[in-house]
Scaffold this motif. Structure first.
Motif, PDB file in Angstrom:
ATOM      1  N   LYS A  36       0.858  -1.192  -0.008  1.00  0.00           N
ATOM      2  CA  LYS A  36       0.181  -0.176  -0.029  1.00  0.00           C
ATOM      3  C   LYS A  36       0.931   1.425  -0.092  1.00  0.00           C
ATOM      4  O   LYS A  36       0.635   2.370  -0.725  1.00  0.00           O
ATOM      5  CB  LYS A  36      -0.920  -0.202   1.191  1.00  0.00           C
ATOM      6  N   SER A  37       2.093   1.332   0.856  1.00  0.00           N
ATOM      7  CA  SER A  37       2.808   2.418   0.806  1.00  0.00           C
ATOM      8  C   SER A  37       3.371   2.632  -0.372  1.00  0.00           C
ATOM      9  O   SER A  37       3.713   3.801  -0.921  1.00  0.00           O
ATOM     10  CB  SER A  37       3.820   2.170   2.004  1.00  0.00           C
ATOM     11  N   GLY A  38       3.926   1.583  -1.430  1.00  0.00           N
ATOM     12  CA  GLY A  38       4.285   1.862  -2.523  1.00  0.00           C
ATOM     13  C   GLY A  38       3.293   2.418  -3.636  1.00  0.00           C
ATOM     14  O   GLY A  38       3.572   3.283  -4.093  1.00  0.00           O
ATOM     15  N   ALA A  39       1.977   1.907  -3.521  1.00  0.00           N
ATOM     16  CA  ALA A  39       1.346   2.630  -4.323  1.00  0.00           C
ATOM     17  C   ALA A  39       0.919   4.153  -3.853  1.00  0.00           C
ATOM     18  O   ALA A  39       0.764   5.121  -4.814  1.00  0.00           O
ATOM     19  CB  ALA A  39      -0.279   1.898  -4.181  1.00  0.00           C
ATOM     20  N   LEU A  40       0.927   4.476  -2.753  1.00  0.00           N
ATOM     21  CA  LEU A  40       0.735   6.002  -2.093  1.00  0.00           C
ATOM     22  C   LEU A  40       1.940   6.526  -2.444  1.00  0.00           C
ATOM     23  O   LEU A  40       1.710   7.807  -2.805  1.00  0.00           O
ATOM     24  CB  LEU A  40       0.555   5.778  -0.621  1.00  0.00           C
ATOM     25  N   ASN A  41       3.022   6.054  -2.255  1.00  0.00           N
ATOM     26  CA  ASN A  41       4.288   6.681  -3.001  1.00  0.00           C
ATOM     27  C   ASN A  41       4.123   7.079  -4.573  1.00  0.00           C
ATOM     28  O   ASN A  41       4.398   8.383  -5.192  1.00  0.00           O
ATOM     29  CB  ASN A  41       5.400   6.043  -2.834  1.00  0.00           C
ATOM     30  N   GLY A  42       3.580   6.075  -5.212  1.00  0.00           N
ATOM     31  CA  GLY A  42       3.306   6.586  -6.784  1.00  0.00           C
ATOM     32  C   GLY A  42       2.080   7.678  -6.988  1.00  0.00           C
ATOM     33  O   GLY A  42       2.343   8.547  -7.754  1.00  0.00           O
ATOM     34  N   ILE A  43       1.162   7.686  -6.208  1.00  0.00           N
ATOM     35  CA  ILE A  43       0.271   8.623  -6.236  1.00  0.00           C
ATOM     36  C   ILE A  43       0.910  10.120  -5.969  1.00  0.00           C
ATOM     37  O   ILE A  43       0.931  11.066  -6.651  1.00  0.00           O
ATOM     38  CB  ILE A  43      -0.874   8.581  -5.328  1.00  0.00           C
ATOM     39  N   ASP A  44       1.742  10.036  -4.990  1.00  0.00           N
ATOM     40  CA  ASP A  44       2.528  11.224  -4.311  1.00  0.00           C
ATOM     41  C   ASP A  44       3.523  11.690  -5.598  1.00  0.00           C
ATOM     42  O   ASP A  44       3.702  13.110  -5.780  1.00  0.00           O
ATOM     43  CB  ASP A  44       3.136  11.082  -3.308  1.00  0.00           C
ATOM     44  N   SER A  45       4.264  10.744  -6.294  1.00  0.00           N
ATOM     45  CA  SER A  45       5.110  11.121  -7.301  1.00  0.00           C
ATOM     46  C   SER A  45       4.262  11.742  -8.526  1.00  0.00           C
ATOM     47  O   SER A  45       4.870  12.918  -8.969  1.00  0.00           O
ATOM     48  CB  SER A  45       5.782   9.887  -7.810  1.00  0.00           C
ATOM     49  N   ILE A  46       2.983  11.424  -8.820  1.00  0.00           N
ATOM     50  CA  ILE A  46       2.182  11.977  -9.842  1.00  0.00           C
ATOM     51  C   ILE A  46       1.890  13.351  -9.367  1.00  0.00           C
ATOM     52  O   ILE A  46       1.875  14.300 -10.156  1.00  0.00           O
ATOM     53  CB  ILE A  46       1.190  11.077 -10.181  1.00  0.00           C
ATOM     54  N   LYS A  47       1.372  13.485  -8.098  1.00  0.00           N
ATOM     55  CA  LYS A  47       1.167  14.862  -7.832  1.00  0.00           C
ATOM     56  C   LYS A  47       2.222  15.721  -7.664  1.00  0.00           C
ATOM     57  O   LYS A  47       1.987  17.022  -8.142  1.00  0.00           O
ATOM     58  CB  LYS A  47       0.594  14.722  -6.264  1.00  0.00           C
ATOM     59  N   ARG A  48       3.495  15.345  -7.337  1.00  0.00           N
ATOM     60  CA  ARG A  48       4.419  16.152  -7.370  1.00  0.00           C
ATOM     61  C   ARG A  48       5.138  16.732  -8.803  1.00  0.00           C
ATOM     62  O   ARG A  48       5.450  17.615  -9.142  1.00  0.00           O
ATOM     63  CB  ARG A  48       5.750  15.878  -6.568  1.00  0.00           C
ATOM     64  N   ASN A  49       5.112  15.453  -9.901  1.00  0.00           N
ATOM     65  CA  ASN A  49       5.526  15.539 -11.255  1.00  0.00           C
ATOM     66  C   ASN A  49       4.861  16.244 -12.237  1.00  0.00           C
ATOM     67  O   ASN A  49       5.588  16.699 -13.106  1.00  0.00           O
ATOM     68  CB  ASN A  49       6.520  14.302 -11.376  1.00  0.00           C
ATOM     69  N   ALA A  50       3.551  15.703 -12.224  1.00  0.00           N
ATOM     70  CA  ALA A  50       2.829  15.763 -13.511  1.00  0.00           C
ATOM     71  C   ALA A  50       2.538  17.256 -13.794  1.00  0.00           C
ATOM     72  O   ALA A  50       2.248  17.637 -14.867  1.00  0.00           O
ATOM     73  CB  ALA A  50       1.470  15.294 -13.063  1.00  0.00           C
ATOM     74  N   ALA A  51       2.338  18.089 -12.975  1.00  0.00           N
ATOM     75  CA  ALA A  51       1.944  19.540 -13.055  1.00  0.00           C
ATOM     76  C   ALA A  51       3.101  20.318 -14.290  1.00  0.00           C
ATOM     77  O   ALA A  51       2.799  21.037 -14.854  1.00  0.00           O
ATOM     78  CB  ALA A  51       1.861  20.453 -11.950  1.00  0.00           C
ATOM     79  N   ASP A  52       4.402  19.840 -14.073  1.00  0.00           N
ATOM     80  CA  ASP A  52       5.491  20.504 -14.682  1.00  0.00           C
ATOM     81  C   ASP A  52       5.705  19.468 -15.806  1.00  0.00           C
ATOM     82  O   ASP A  52       6.715  20.053 -16.657  1.00  0.00           O
ATOM     83  CB  ASP A  52       6.591  20.999 -13.709  1.00  0.00           C
ATOM     84  N   ALA A  53       5.245  18.458 -16.088  1.00  0.00           N
ATOM     85  CA  ALA A  53       5.603  17.552 -16.966  1.00  0.00           C
ATOM     86  C   ALA A  53       5.423  18.052 -18.336  1.00  0.00           C
ATOM     87  O   ALA A  53       4.505  18.626 -18.935  1.00  0.00           O
ATOM     88  CB  ALA A  53       5.042  16.347 -16.782  1.00  0.00           C
ATOM     89  N   GLU A  54       6.363  17.819 -19.269  1.00  0.00           N
ATOM     90  CA  GLU A  54       6.349  18.347 -20.771  1.00  0.00           C
ATOM     91  C   GLU A  54       5.581  17.314 -21.637  1.00  0.00           C
ATOM     92  O   GLU A  54       5.489  16.037 -21.189  1.00  0.00           O
ATOM     93  CB  GLU A  54       7.595  18.715 -21.389  1.00  0.00           C
ATOM     94  N   VAL A  55       5.047  17.579 -22.709  1.00  0.00           N
ATOM     95  CA  VAL A  55       4.402  16.514 -23.616  1.00  0.00           C
ATOM     96  C   VAL A  55       5.583  16.252 -24.685  1.00  0.00           C
ATOM     97  O   VAL A  55       5.938  17.033 -25.228  1.00  0.00           O
ATOM     98  CB  VAL A  55       3.219  17.255 -24.247  1.00  0.00           C
ATOM     99  N   ASP A  56       5.748  14.777 -24.634  1.00  0.00           N
ATOM    100  CA  ASP A  56       6.867  14.356 -25.635  1.00  0.00           C
ATOM    101  C   ASP A  56       6.197  13.539 -26.643  1.00  0.00           C
ATOM    102  O   ASP A  56       5.583  12.605 -26.591  1.00  0.00           O
ATOM    103  CB  ASP A  56       7.709  13.495 -25.030  1.00  0.00           C
ATOM    104  N   ASP A  57       5.504  14.317 -27.733  1.00  0.00           N
ATOM    105  CA  ASP A  57       4.606  13.768 -28.872  1.00  0.00           C
ATOM    106  C   ASP A  57       5.568  13.007 -29.910  1.00  0.00           C
ATOM    107  O   ASP A  57       6.392  13.515 -30.561  1.00  0.00           O
ATOM    108  CB  ASP A  57       4.002  14.933 -29.587  1.00  0.00           C
ATOM    109  N   GLN A  58       5.388  11.666 -29.899  1.00  0.00           N
ATOM    110  CA  GLN A  58       6.098  10.809 -30.598  1.00  0.00           C
ATOM    111  C   GLN A  58       5.505  10.242 -31.799  1.00  0.00           C
ATOM    112  O   GLN A  58       5.745   9.276 -32.351  1.00  0.00           O
ATOM    113  CB  GLN A  58       6.688   9.563 -29.905  1.00  0.00           C
TER     114      GLN A  58
END
Length: 61
Positions: A36-58
């Protein structure tokens, strides 16, 4: 209504999460985690990183 993360166990008893938009549509799904802690860490990672993520259109179009 704001989006939300749903944390759940799959049929293999692994922890997973999905991100739902305010209208209830699933817009992202996480991988399987053994804890469960691993999944919660995954959620936290998205919350921290997604807002500034660029789009890499391939795509070719």
């Amino acid at each position: 209504m704001a989006g939300k993360f749903e944390l759940y166990k799959d049929k293999s008893d692994q922890y997973r999460f999905r991100l739902k938009a305010g209208n209830g549509e699933v817009i992202a799904v996480g991988e399987a985690y053994t804890s469960k802690s691993g999944a919660l860490n995954g959620i936290d990672s998205i919350k921290r990183n997604a807002a500034d993520a660029e789009v890499d259109d391939q795509t070719d179009d």
